[in-house]
Design an enzyme around this catalytic site. Structure first.
Site, PDB file in Angstrom:
ATOM      1  N   LYS A 280      -2.887  -3.724 -11.834  1.00  0.00           N
ATOM      2  CA  LYS A 280      -3.265  -4.464 -10.632  1.00  0.00           C
ATOM      3  C   LYS A 280      -2.500  -3.844  -9.459  1.00  0.00           C
ATOM      4  CE  LYS A 280      -5.658  -8.148  -9.204  1.00  0.00           C
ATOM      5  NZ  LYS A 280      -5.215  -9.480  -9.669  1.00  0.00           N
ATOM      6  N   HIS A 281      -3.233  -3.390  -8.460  1.00  0.00           N
ATOM      7  CA  HIS A 281      -2.621  -2.762  -7.290  1.00  0.00           C
ATOM      8  C   HIS A 281      -1.664  -1.630  -7.690  1.00  0.00           C
ATOM      9  CE1 HIS A 281      -4.582  -5.663  -4.781  1.00  0.00           C
ATOM     10  NE2 HIS A 281      -3.963  -6.677  -5.360  1.00  0.00           N
ATOM     11  N   ASN A 423      11.647  -0.250  -6.949  1.00  0.00           N
ATOM     12  CA  ASN A 423      12.538  -0.211  -8.113  1.00  0.00           C
ATOM     13  C   ASN A 423      11.848  -0.861  -9.306  1.00  0.00           C
ATOM     14  OD1 ASN A 423      14.964   0.966  -6.983  1.00  0.00           O
ATOM     15  ND2 ASN A 423      15.205  -0.938  -5.809  1.00  0.00           N
ATOM     16  N   HIS A 529       7.021   6.147  -5.824  1.00  0.00           N
ATOM     17  CA  HIS A 529       6.879   5.455  -4.532  1.00  0.00           C
ATOM     18  C   HIS A 529       5.417   5.397  -4.089  1.00  0.00           C
ATOM     19  CE1 HIS A 529      11.211   6.679  -4.282  1.00  0.00           C
ATOM     20  NE2 HIS A 529      11.278   5.413  -3.938  1.00  0.00           N
TER      21      HIS A 529
END
Length: 529
Positions: A280-281, A423, A529
């Protein structure tokens, strides 16, 4: 400049003969004179067409194994001459240069040659020289000349000629020229990128990246953003090469999330176990292995049922009937797998909005490659994160060593953490995620969020305690302080895997010993990231 110009003379020289004869016949029916070279000329003549060899036009035979045949003023003059320039017209008349109104060229198959693993010399021989030179000449002179570099544009060309009585419009020629320049740019990018790899240049002075349109998208991440999907021609199994069997068109976010899901599930060898990843996302909300796909799916789903709603499901084995039936019990955007049975596809057919994608296999997660990200005024380019850690790479740093069962869960958690936004904190029990904390500014917060999700799921499943009790926990980067580690211990984790390398490693190890945790260092970080 006149908008409409007729096509009276065409030069055809193609490596891909698809549709060539049909195009040649259609042009001949319009009394277009055909010029050609080598194998293209033979193919047209074999179809009964009258073709004039370029060597006859230039007065020079093809030589040097075909390297020299079109690099001649009789060819380039015919492509570059401005029809409305008196000096150009006079030069054409003086030297007997005939105008070329249409150039049809597709280039030597350099990309395909590299893709099949050919040797250096064979790849070099498949670098086209005359083709790009002619394409660039014709493209520059698009005020008068049509240039076609893709087989899929043949029909558009013939339709344009039919609509305009054997002529083409300036707008049409402009569009062809743009496509042609993009093709030569992509071709040169492939050659330069390959040569950089051959020379071991990780950061060449200049670099380019190219792609071919797969589909325009309805919009980007948000409706006010335009977007399109391009493929790079690498053939890597995944969303770019998959077959879509049903469902509406994939969106920008669907493609991004499906790629993330399939790359994650590929970490798990289908010969060892079935695996499922729910995304999800771009972050996993559940990952698990099992003896069967349905077992893996159920375990992944039970990590975070709330987030799984409207998610992307990736499988490492072909989708079967039982798993398909289970998946349709909740709204799912996309399912991607290396195949699907007819029975499974029949189950999905009743869910019209559910997209099913199948591929020819799983991507090789250890293969090389580059990732590219745009920043203001530049590009960030790096190697793909294909880092791998096995049992022999782990260093036990605590007084207590993990048990074999704990070690198995630690390695599982490490594979998942590689695909979680930093993180990242991942709790795992029995080779299934039971809590995932992603994308937080603090590693402590990631540990807390993952634990809270596990508590919520325990309530939903009617369990006496969260599954983080007795779990293994992975951190994608080192713990800079003991606090994040202690939060994991408070959630019930009994063993930890992390890169190590902090200035306070000794403090963190001491805290782990005091909490009774077993901990291993990988020596490798997986920021994402």
């Amino acid at each position: 400049m006149t908008d409409l110009y007729p096509v009276r003379r065409a030069l055809l020289s193609v490596s891909d003969k698809t549709g060539l004869v049909e195009l040649g016949k259609a042009l001949a029916e319009r009394d277009v004179e055909l010029l050609s070279t080598g194998g293209t000329a033979r193919a047209l003549r074999d179809a009964g067409l009258v073709v004039r060899d370029v060597s006859e036009v230039t007065g020079f035979p093809e030589m040097m194994d075909g390297r020299v045949k079109t690099l001649h003023p009789m060819v380039h003059g015919g492509l570059l001459a401005l029809r409305d320039n008196d000096e150009h017209v006079a030069a054409m008349k003086e030297y007997g240069i005939g105008a070329i109104d249409l150039l049809v060229v597709n280039l030597y198959p350099f990309e395909e040659t590299v893709a099949k693993g050919a040797g250096y010399d064979e790849c070099i021989e498949n670098i086209d020289i005359g083709g790009p030179a002619m394409i660039r000449a014709a493209s520059k002179n698009h005020a008068f000349v049509n240039v076609v570099v893709d087989v899929e544009d043949y029909d558009a060309l013939l339709a344009e000629l039919k609509a305009n009585g054997g002529q083409t419009t300036y707008a049409f020629r402009q569009k062809l020229a743009q496509t042609a320049y993009a093709r030569t740019a992509a071709y040169d990018a492939a050659v330069s990128g390959w040569m950089a790899g051959q020379l071991g240049q990780d950061a060449p002075r200049r670099t380019t990246f190219a792609g071919q349109i797969a589909q325009p998208l309805r919009y980007g991440e948000n409706p006010h953003q335009t977007a399109a999907f391009y493929v790079d021609g690498s053939g890597r199994p995944g969303v770019a090469t998959a077959i879509q069997h049903q469902g509406k068109e994939l969106s920008y976010n669907n493609i991004n999330d499906t790629d993330a899901a399939f790359e994650l599930v590929a970490e798990f060898d289908p010969r060892d176990s079935a695996a499922c990843a729910i995304i999800k996302h771009a972050n996993p909300c559940g990952v698990a292995t099992g003896a069967t796909l349905i077992e893996a799916y159920k375990a992944a789903f039970d990590c975070d049922r709330t987030s799984a709603f409207g998610g992307i499901v990736a499988l490492n084995r072909p989708l079967d009937l039982e798993t398909a039936q289970e998946i349709t019990g909740i709204f799912t955007e996309v399912v991607i797998a290396p195949g699907a049975t007819d029975e499974a596809r029949a189950v999905f057919a009743a869910k019209k909005n559910l997209r099913l994608l199948t591929t020819d296999g799983l991507p090789d997660v250890r293969a090389g490659g580059k990732t590219v990200r745009q920043v203001a005024g530049g590009l960030l380019v790096q190697d793909k994160d294909n880092g791998f850690v096995g049992m022999d790479d782990l260093k036990v740093v605590t007084k207590t060593a993990p048990t074999p069962e704990q070690m198995r869960d630690l390695l599982f958690a490490w594979k998942v953490a590689k695909h979680v936004k930093s993180n990242a904190i991942v709790y795992v029990k029995n080779e299934a995620t039971v809590g995932v904390g992603a994308g937080q500014m603090s590693r402590v917060d990631s540990a807390l969020i993952a634990a809270r999700k596990a508590e919520r799921m325990a309530e939903e499943l009617g369990l006496p305690e969260p599954l983080t009790k007795g779990s293994a926990v992975a951190s994608d980067a080192f713990f800079p302080f003991p606090d994040g580690l202690l939060e994991a211990a408070a959630a019930g984790a009994t063993c930890v895997i992390q890169p190590g390398g902090s200035m306070r490693d000794d403090e963190v190890i001491a805290a782990a010993d005091e909490a009774g945790l077993a901990m291993v260092f990988t020596g490798m970080r997986h920021f994402r990231h």
